[in-house]
Enzyme design. Structure first.
Site, PDB file in Angstrom:
ATOM      1  N   HIS A 174       0.859  -1.191   0.000  1.00 33.00           N
ATOM      2  CA  HIS A 174       0.000   0.000   0.000  1.00 33.00           C
ATOM      3  C   HIS A 174       0.891   1.235   0.000  1.00 33.00           C
ATOM      4  CE1 HIS A 174      -3.569  -2.464   1.650  1.00 33.00           C
ATOM      5  NE2 HIS A 174      -3.687  -2.279   0.358  1.00 33.00           N
TER       6      HIS A 174
ATOM      7  N   ARG B 258       0.816   4.471   0.446  1.00 38.69           N
ATOM      8  CA  ARG B 258       0.916   5.594   1.396  1.00 38.69           C
ATOM      9  C   ARG B 258       1.425   5.189   2.766  1.00 38.69           C
ATOM     10  NH1 ARG B 258      -5.587   6.594   2.033  1.00 38.69           N
ATOM     11  NH2 ARG B 258      -6.104   4.763   3.277  1.00 38.69           N
ATOM     12  N   GLU B 259       1.549   3.896   3.019  1.00 39.23           N
ATOM     13  CA  GLU B 259       1.952   3.430   4.345  1.00 39.23           C
ATOM     14  C   GLU B 259       3.473   3.463   4.447  1.00 39.23           C
ATOM     15  OE1 GLU B 259      -0.127  -0.352   4.442  1.00 39.23           O
ATOM     16  OE2 GLU B 259      -2.071   0.650   4.277  1.00 39.23           O
TER      17      GLU B 259
ATOM     18  N   SER C 133       0.646  -0.399   7.559  1.00 42.64           N
ATOM     19  CA  SER C 133       0.187   0.394   8.692  1.00 42.64           C
ATOM     20  C   SER C 133      -1.290   0.707   8.423  1.00 42.64           C
ATOM     21  CB  SER C 133       1.010   1.682   8.823  1.00 42.64           C
ATOM     22  OG  SER C 133       0.773   2.549   7.740  1.00 42.64           O
TER      23      SER C 133
ATOM     24  N   GLU D  95       0.718  -4.946  10.989  1.00 45.26           N
ATOM     25  CA  GLU D  95       0.197  -3.576  10.890  1.00 45.26           C
ATOM     26  C   GLU D  95       0.909  -2.700  11.924  1.00 45.26           C
ATOM     27  OE1 GLU D  95      -2.369  -1.968   9.206  1.00 45.26           O
ATOM     28  OE2 GLU D  95      -3.124  -3.611   7.963  1.00 45.26           O
TER      29      GLU D  95
HETATM   30 ZN   LIG Z   1      -1.983  -1.652   4.074  1.00 47.67          ZN
END
Ligand SMILES: [Zn+2]
Length: 414
Positions: free
Chosen positions: A176, A178-179, A299, A373
């Site tokens: 992902h 943006r994490e 995250s 996470e």
């Molecule tokens: Zn993610």
């Protein structure tokens, strides 16, 4: 007319940063299942962004809302008596502060990194290249494919020898876009394995296959254009990008996936439609016969998530997955008291089908598969401020040590 065309061409060539001026973030606290159902309606709206994911159980969640929807959002929460408070008045201000801290971090020589800023993709690549040049006996770089925008997809293999017979721990991050804390965490693991004398024992009995940035197109786009971009950058008819963590061919398009191109959880037109996910699946398969553990960093739900994401049922070795996570988490909390939640993805976070974790477990038979996470940036930020990166990644590394120890004890025969 010709001048106008030239002007349009000139402006479209330079990427315009997307503004989040006056976007607000609300912390919403559903107190019963009905409240969760109300919030789920908003989750389908592509303009409303659930930063930490909407938990199935009753947990506070941070939601970013654009100016034009704020009064409607507040009205519906009031109508259903759902508690909320505004935790961020202007998201653009937070982005600017982050940019400021990023630019203030001391610059490093090419190929060097530190853990007080988030790095661009080319800088990550330079770091991996330096390691492979300096430690050719331990490190092999491999380009395992190309992204949609033709960026090189790179993995690093860390091995102290043994002719490819040792058990493998497979680590990745940044699926992902943006994490940002996820690639930072993976880089820290690489850094400790190769540049810290204290962690030398972690490469004696185990080989590591590590990918710091799985989705480089999206990652770069979050740096240049849209801080909150999550998906890949493949072109769509109406909206661009696919959620790569819904695109794997294991219960694809099941619960927690969207068939709406504009959704942040769009599963794609077909399984493995994205070059990034197809390439990753091939790499995982190639090493699967000796991979004992798969760790995918994300995250910001601050959790250890094990399979499944597509169903509330638990996998066959759920007890092992749970107790190992408990042990690992205990090592993290021993540092500073930070606590992570532990459970199956479906049961403690939200349904999510077609994830790399479910696929690694279900299709590649890697029995210790987790989504890790990492924490958000306090109450009102998305990622941690750059100056807080080091604290989080060092804590988490204590948990990774426990994982390593377990795989070593269970699977390496000397
Ligand atoms: Zn993610």
């Amino acid at each position: 007319m010709r001048l106008l065309i030239l002007f349009i061409l000139a402006t479209s060539a330079t990427a315009q940063k997307i503004s989040y001026e006056n976007y607000k973030v609300y912390q919403v606290v559903p107190s019963n299942e009905k409240h969760v159902e109300v919030l789920k309606m908003f989750e389908d709206n592509p303009n409303i962004d659930f930063w930490t994911g909407l938990y199935r159980s009753i947990q506070p969640v941070n939601v970013m809302v654009p100016p034009k929807l704020q009064s409607k959002f507040e009205a519906i929460l009031n109508q259903h008596k759902i508690y909320y408070k505004m935790v961020l008045e202007n998201v653009e201000k937070m982005i600017n502060e982050e940019r400021q801290s990023q630019s203030e971090a001391a610059s490093k020589a090419s190929g060097e990194i530190s853990f007080d800023k988030y790095y661009r993709y080319s800088e990550v690549q330079d770091y991996l290249i330096r390691l492979s040049r300096e430690k050719p006996d331990l490190v092999k770089l491999e380009n395992y494919g190309l992204s949609y925008e033709n960026r090189t997809l790179t993995l690093i293999r860390v091995s102290s020898g043994g002719n490819d017979k040792k058990p493998v721990i497979f680590v990745d991050g940044g699926i992902h876009a943006r994490e940002w804390i996820a690639p930072a965490q993976v880089l820290y693991i690489i850094n400790q394995l190769l540049e810290s004398s204290e962690s030398q024992n972690m490469i004696q009995n185990i080989d590591w296959v590590i990918i710091p940035v799985l989705n480089p197109d999206g990652y770069e786009y979050t740096h240049t254009t849209d801080r909150f971009w999550r998906k890949t950058r493949s072109k769509g008819a109406v909206c661009d990008g696919v959620d790569p963590n819904r695109n794997f061919d294991y219960h694809w398009m099941g619960p927690g996936s969207s068939n709406d191109e504009c959704s942040n959880t769009y599963a794609g037109p077909t399984p493995f439609s994205e070059p990034e996910t197809l390439a990753l699946s091939k790499v995982i398969k190639r090493f699967a016969h000796r991979t004992k553990m798969y760790l995918s960093f994300h995250s910001a739900a601050k959790s250890y998530l094990y399979p499944w994401g597509y169903t509330s049922e638990l996998p066959p070795n759920a007890d092992e997955l749970h107790s190992l996570a408990v042990e690992s988490e205990r090592a993290i909390s021993a540092v500073n008291g930070t606590r992570y939640k532990i459970g199956s993805s479906f049961n403690i976070l939200s349904p999510a089908s077609g994830s790399s974790r479910d696929w690694a477990y279900g299709a590649a038979a890697i029995n210790l598969s987790y989504t890790m996470e990492l924490p958000p940036g306090g109450e009102n930020r998305f990622d941690l401020p750059p100056e807080e990166i080091l604290g989080v990644v060092t804590e988490m590394f204590e948990g990774v040590k426990v994982f390593h120890e377990y795989v070593k004890e269970e699977y390496s025969k000397i």
